[in-house]
Structure formats: structure tokens, C-alpha cells
Design a protein around this motif. Sequence first.
Motif, PDB file in Angstrom:
ATOM      1  N   ALA A 137      54.625  99.297  91.511  1.00  0.00           N
ATOM      2  CA  ALA A 137      53.424  99.070  90.710  1.00  0.00           C
ATOM      3  C   ALA A 137      53.643  97.909  89.746  1.00  0.00           C
ATOM      4  O   ALA A 137      54.755  97.659  89.278  1.00  0.00           O
ATOM      5  N   THR A 138      52.550  97.207  89.448  1.00  0.00           N
ATOM      6  CA  THR A 138      52.608  96.101  88.487  1.00  0.00           C
ATOM      7  C   THR A 138      51.759  96.440  87.275  1.00  0.00           C
ATOM      8  O   THR A 138      50.842  97.276  87.343  1.00  0.00           O
ATOM      9  N   GLU A 139      52.048  95.769  86.173  1.00  0.00           N
ATOM     10  CA  GLU A 139      51.274  96.008  84.965  1.00  0.00           C
ATOM     11  C   GLU A 139      49.818  95.598  85.174  1.00  0.00           C
ATOM     12  O   GLU A 139      48.895  96.233  84.645  1.00  0.00           O
TER      13      GLU A 139
ATOM     14  N   GLN B 238      48.085 105.066  76.396  1.00  0.00           N
ATOM     15  CA  GLN B 238      49.472 105.106  75.923  1.00  0.00           C
ATOM     16  C   GLN B 238      49.805 106.466  75.299  1.00  0.00           C
ATOM     17  O   GLN B 238      50.890 107.016  75.517  1.00  0.00           O
ATOM     18  N   LEU B 239      48.873 107.012  74.532  1.00  0.00           N
ATOM     19  CA  LEU B 239      49.109 108.322  73.912  1.00  0.00           C
ATOM     20  C   LEU B 239      49.153 109.419  74.969  1.00  0.00           C
ATOM     21  O   LEU B 239      49.984 110.340  74.901  1.00  0.00           O
ATOM     22  N   ALA B 240      48.258 109.323  75.953  1.00  0.00           N
ATOM     23  CA  ALA B 240      48.269 110.311  77.041  1.00  0.00           C
ATOM     24  C   ALA B 240      49.562 110.226  77.850  1.00  0.00           C
ATOM     25  O   ALA B 240      50.092 111.245  78.315  1.00  0.00           O
ATOM     26  N   LEU B 241      50.077 109.003  78.029  1.00  0.00           N
ATOM     27  CA  LEU B 241      51.341 108.830  78.740  1.00  0.00           C
ATOM     28  C   LEU B 241      52.480 109.476  77.957  1.00  0.00           C
ATOM     29  O   LEU B 241      53.375 110.105  78.542  1.00  0.00           O
ATOM     30  N   ARG B 242      52.478 109.325  76.646  1.00  0.00           N
ATOM     31  CA  ARG B 242      53.476 110.004  75.818  1.00  0.00           C
ATOM     32  C   ARG B 242      53.421 111.521  76.039  1.00  0.00           C
ATOM     33  O   ARG B 242      54.457 112.174  76.212  1.00  0.00           O
TER      34      ARG B 242
ATOM     35  N   HIS C 292      57.644 101.625  80.520  1.00  0.00           N
ATOM     36  CA  HIS C 292      58.215 100.308  80.240  1.00  0.00           C
ATOM     37  C   HIS C 292      57.122  99.245  80.150  1.00  0.00           C
ATOM     38  O   HIS C 292      57.209  98.316  79.330  1.00  0.00           O
ATOM     39  N   PHE C 293      56.085  99.362  80.987  1.00  0.00           N
ATOM     40  CA  PHE C 293      54.958  98.426  80.887  1.00  0.00           C
ATOM     41  C   PHE C 293      54.354  98.466  79.481  1.00  0.00           C
ATOM     42  O   PHE C 293      54.052  97.426  78.895  1.00  0.00           O
ATOM     43  N   GLU C 294      54.180  99.681  78.971  1.00  0.00           N
ATOM     44  CA  GLU C 294      53.524  99.804  77.667  1.00  0.00           C
ATOM     45  C   GLU C 294      54.446  99.333  76.550  1.00  0.00           C
ATOM     46  O   GLU C 294      53.979  98.791  75.547  1.00  0.00           O
ATOM     47  N   GLN C 295      55.756  99.539  76.723  1.00  0.00           N
ATOM     48  CA  GLN C 295      56.691  98.989  75.734  1.00  0.00           C
ATOM     49  C   GLN C 295      56.595  97.461  75.722  1.00  0.00           C
ATOM     50  O   GLN C 295      56.578  96.836  74.644  1.00  0.00           O
TER      51      GLN C 295
END
Length: 781
Positions: free
Chosen positions: A698-700, A735-739, A773-776
Motif C-alpha cells: 500500500a502507498t500513502e 489517525q485517532l481511529a487508527l490509534r 508509519h504513513f501517519e507518522q
Amino acid sequence: MNEAIPGRGQYSEDARRQRLGWLRGRSGSALASLETTGLDAQKLVGNVENFVGSLEVPVGLAGPLRFAGDAARGDIVAPLATTEGALVASASRGARALTRSGGVTTAVLSQRMNRVPAFEFADIATARRFTGWLRQRRDLLDEQVRLVSRHTRLVDVDPYQIGRYLHLRFVFETADAAGQNMTTAATWQICRWLTDALAEDESLRPVGMLLEGNLSGDKKVTAGSMLFGRGSRVTAECRLSREVMAAVLKTTPEAMVKGYTATVMGAQHAGMTGHGINAANVVAALFLATGQDVACVHESGVSLFSLERDGDGVIVTLLLPNLAVGTVGGGTALPHQRDFLEMLGCAGAGGVRRFAEIVAGFALALDVSTLAAVVSGQFAEAHQRLGRARLVNWLQTPDDLNTALLQPVLAQGLDDPGVHVTRVEHRPQLHGDGIASELGALGENRKLTGIHPLRVSWTDGDGCAHTADLVAKVKSRGEEIVAGIARLVSLCGAEVADAWHRWGGYTEFTDAHRRELSVYRRTDGPLRELLPRCFGLLEDDEREAYVVLMERLRHDGQPWTRDRVRLALRAIASVHGHWLGREEELLAEGWLHQVPDPALLAKAGELWAALVRHAAADQPELLDADGRDAVLGIVEDAGNWTQELYALPRTLVHNDFNPRNLAVQDGRVVAYDWELAVVGLPQRDVVELLAFTLGEDATEAEVAAMLQLHAQAVAAVSPRAAELVAGCDWRRGYQLALREFLMTRLALYAAGHTQRQFDFLPGVVRTALRLWHFEQAHGGV
């Protein structure tokens, strides 16, 4: 690293065959006898782990033996599972002797099961004060037991102090269960209550506690169990005449008395607990045949056999003080064992007293026959000749899904009171049960749960005939799923088990059985379009029966391409948009799980951290040090980001939105398994779908495009949804849901993977960490 047994925790024929192939390669043996088995792997949850095959133990019929007992009456034949030649023949001979003498009188004198926790106190005086304090609160202990089981009754509490240690002997009556698990659960509840009640009282508070201090005699021969009883305390007695002894036993009263006297002296010299001849043989054989806990043969085989003159005959008596037997739970539900219990008239509730008397009666028959063989010189000869060669009326088997059960369900679902179900055929299971069903079976394995394909025929109110391939999804109660997870994580060490004990009851699994049924009752259009067609629901609290009868979905087997992912995102977006910002309205209806405190995710941080640390230590190839540190960092910061999460617009989310619970039918996405539905961020379903489908390539840019597609589809549902989407940072919500996904669901999956292999998980973990890592790199985490 040692090579792991494959298919860990999986209950399927494919997993069994994987293990068999692995074992053949490891051992170099053909293992031809294990090629087939008559047992259904899916029905062994809670009975055995790493199932590879079954073995056959010959079962012989002993008897008939005439009973004149309190619960066992009439002529009874016993199934004895044994490989010891002469056992069945000797028991049958003793049965003939007792029967010809008028039969055996039997009675259960009491039924007790105990658990004895040990408490450590600061000193002797504190232990004594605690004992006095506890005596004054006896009625409160009964209340704690009732919280755990309505079939268990606390009948006695005996304190035994040894210095600063206090052993508390909790004695229970456990109805038709042998009771080891039941008493453990009840005692644990009492101990939890004691610990909480005294948490702030230093003058009484124990400084340490063991749930079992080894005073109970569990699976051990002890003088205490002999005196006080553990399990069923059952006795059997018969008067044997000289004529019968001569005709059947080939001996005399005089010889029997003399031999008995010699055996008593020998037993005393050996320090034997009690005095027995051969009772353990019958105990073991009946335990194997009927699914009892075979490890309890050690204590259950303890006996007190006596023989005395009575006129021209003898009276023989047997006491089994520690017979740990049950007719519900454990292995009693396995097919062969259940058949033998039914043959004895002991299956299910109400059968334990009869079964205990049958064991005692046949044990006495064997003792009489063996002693006669010894005193008459027949013993060696016989072995040489023969020795070579609430009550809840649960749904319990698929046959309970019959015409009588399904007719009102189908009539309600089709809104046609004239429906008449004419035939229900059980079809082969193509896929295993879901994870929730398997976890529920770990928590309660005596009832029917899981996915059951059916072909149902009926006539409607107009007399027209119909036939459809349906699926009956029989749900575990949420409490059973929580208990099943507790059982699973108990193998992950004290840190994980203790944390789950504190926080497991507050997780998303609570009331899961009601939630899915409530979803299928919904009438709102977007949700109805996403669900499989429902043909009816059964919600019967009295029977603890929760069933969804729905269309049978046939997966097309096609891979989850990017186009298919986009199709699923558009489908779920219609539900998200319909309820976006209406969370208070949803929660007010009362059918969705509601977290009582928005900060609970952060409060339960010790649970998530314990799960992550265990998974990383046990399966570093699944969760490496970088992944571990990333998720632990999310846990540590949960007090901050969870507040932001709960401030964003929320909606109804599936909360398990992945290809395991999705099907595509003629271009239409169908989502099932809604038991974990909650109010949450709409991006939560996006996170899970992408983690399961995008893969490590997957890509960003792809992620950003998928997010934009989802946001646009949600906004297109209504002006209100469009306004809410425009008013928030959609990617920040993602991002919050991913956390949340990484901290809770993925952490639980990873820890569970150490005990039950999830084939899908390694790829999901790698993809989810790639998304992180994408979100970081994006700078928003």
C-alpha cells in the motif's frame, strides 16, 4: 526456537490434518490410525487443545446389576471402558452375585465440592481477627456465590489457621456438575469481594492470597476428603447368602471373612487411606466411558470396603467418600460419552445422584468378585484366561434447530402468521465458526453456538411452497465471550490475566448477543440495504437462546482488489452518513454498547500494554520491537488522544468491518456479524478494512484517496452529514481511529494469536503498522 505445533487454537478438520502431517514428519511414523476420526473438531472447544485425532478404548457391558437405591432402581447395565482383561467379566460376576442376593441398596449421603484458598496475614493476631470478622458476614458470602451461579450453594466455611496463614475451606453443593470449575469460580468471586472489602483496612487485610492452598485435596488422596467428603459421598450394601457365594463366587463366607481380615491388616501396615479391593477399576472405566475428569480417579477411587458375618452369609458394604462426578459439563457432552450417560438414564440435569449410585453399586460388585477370586485361588487364573487380547434448557445440538423451533421464528421474520415449516435439513458446514462463537464456547461449551447451514422448506399463508438455503447463527452471550477470552488469556501469564480480570467486563464484547439481534430489527434504509436478508430472530432469555436466521451468503472467492475495497467503503458510508452526529439518539435507544466513561480506553491502559508486551515477547516475528514500542507509545499517550477522539462527530460503526464479515453478492456488498457494533468514529471501519485488504504494498497516496472517497460518500448522504464532514479534519479522525484499532483490537488479536493461531493476523499487523508509519510521516500523530 522450538518448532511450534501448527494451527494453534484452531478447531477445524483442516487444522487437525495440518497437525497430523506435522506430527508424521516430526516422528517419522505413518500414524495411520489417526487418519480419520469420528469426532467433530469444531465441537471440541473447551475439551482439548491441538486436536490431532481420537483413540478408541474398548467398552464392555457389565451386569445387569439389580439396584434398590434412592435414585438407581431396577436392573442396570454399566459401560466399562477398559483395556484390562477380566475387569468386565469380574464386575459382571459380582453383579450376578449381588443380583441373586436381592440386589444392591445404594444412597448418596451428601454432595460436596470444596476449594480452599490460603490467605497470608501480617501476623497470627491479624489472621485470628479476620476469622472472627468473616464469621459475622456469612450471609454476604452466599450473595457472592449467587453472582456466579444459581446452581451452586455454599454450605460451609471452615477456617484452618497455621501461623499467620489461614486456609478457608469453602464447601459447596454443585447440583449435577462435578463442580471443580464451578467452585473455583465461586471461590474466586468470594476472594475478590474479600480483597475489595478489606482494601483499606490494614488491621484485617491479607498481604497475600492463593486461590488454592492445597488443602482441598483436589485430585489427591487425603485424610480430610475421606472424613468430610469431596464430590458425592455414596454408599452401597448387600447381604450375600452362602448359596449364592458358592454358586456364583465359588467360595464360602468363612473364606471371605478370613481373606478380608488379612487384607485389612495389609492395608493398615501399608498406611492405606481407607480400605479397598478394586473399586478404582470401575471408577476409571465408568469415568472414561461417560466423560468424567479422569484425573479425579485418584481421589474418587478411594474407598472403604467392609465385610462381616450375618447369620449364614455376609454383609458387604462400600463407601466412596470422594466420588467427583457430574452429568453436565466437561466431557459429558461428547457424543459417545453422552450416549453412554443416556443409556444409564443419567444424562443431563437430575442424573448425578443416579450415576453416583451406579458407580458405587458396580464398584461393590467388583470388590466382592475380586476378593472371592483372591481367596479361592481364581485371581491369577482368571487374568491368564481373559487378560490377553437452573437448569437452563439450552439449545444443545443442531437437531434442536428443528421445525418446532423455527416455525415461530420464520413466521415473525416473514410477517406471515400462516407460515408452516415442513422440513429442516442440516447442510454441511463450509467454514468454521467465527472467533466470537469460538470464544463463547470457551466460556460455556455445554450449549449450541456457531454457524449452522440449513435448508428450510415451508408453506406460506396462501399455501405456496418455498425452500431456501439459510443460516442459523446461534450466538454466545457476551458474558460467555468475555469469559472465553479470560480463559484464553489466562495462558498468557498473570499480568495479562489480572488486567483482563479488571477491565474485560468493560470491553466491546458486553451484550454482544443482544446487539446483533437489535441491528437486524432496524428499519432504517441504509442499514437494511447493507445487511443480509433476515428471515427471523429468536431472543429467548429463559433458554439463553439468541438466533439470527438469515440468507446463506456464498462468497465468490474473488480477491479484495482496490475496486472492491472502494465498493465496501461506499456501502458502509451510507450507514455512517445516516447516523453521523446522532450518537445521543442512538445511545438513548439502549441497545448499543455504551462506554460509561469516555476515558475508559485510557483507564484500561494496563490491559492494552500487558497484551502488547506479551505478544511481543511470545511472538517477536509477529510484533517486533519497533511495533511493540509504537503501540506502547499509543497506550501511554491514551489519556490525551482519547479525549480528542470523543470530541469528534460519531456514528454507528460496524467495528469488525473486514473481509471475514463481508460478502459481495451480484455487485452488492453485504455486511454481517454486527455483534460488536458501537458508536464511534466512522473512520474506525475504514481503518480496519484497509488493514485487512491493502497489503504491504500500500502507498500513502492510496490511503489518502480511500479516505477522500469515504468522506465524500458520507457527506453525500444528507446536508447534515455534509456539514459535519466539512467541519472536521477527516484525516485526523482517521489517525485517532487508527490509534484505537492498534491499541485495542490489534493488541487483543496479537495476544490471542499466541494461544489460537489467526492465519490472517501477520499480514494485518504488518499492514496496520505500515498505515501508522504513513501517519507518522504525515506529521499528524
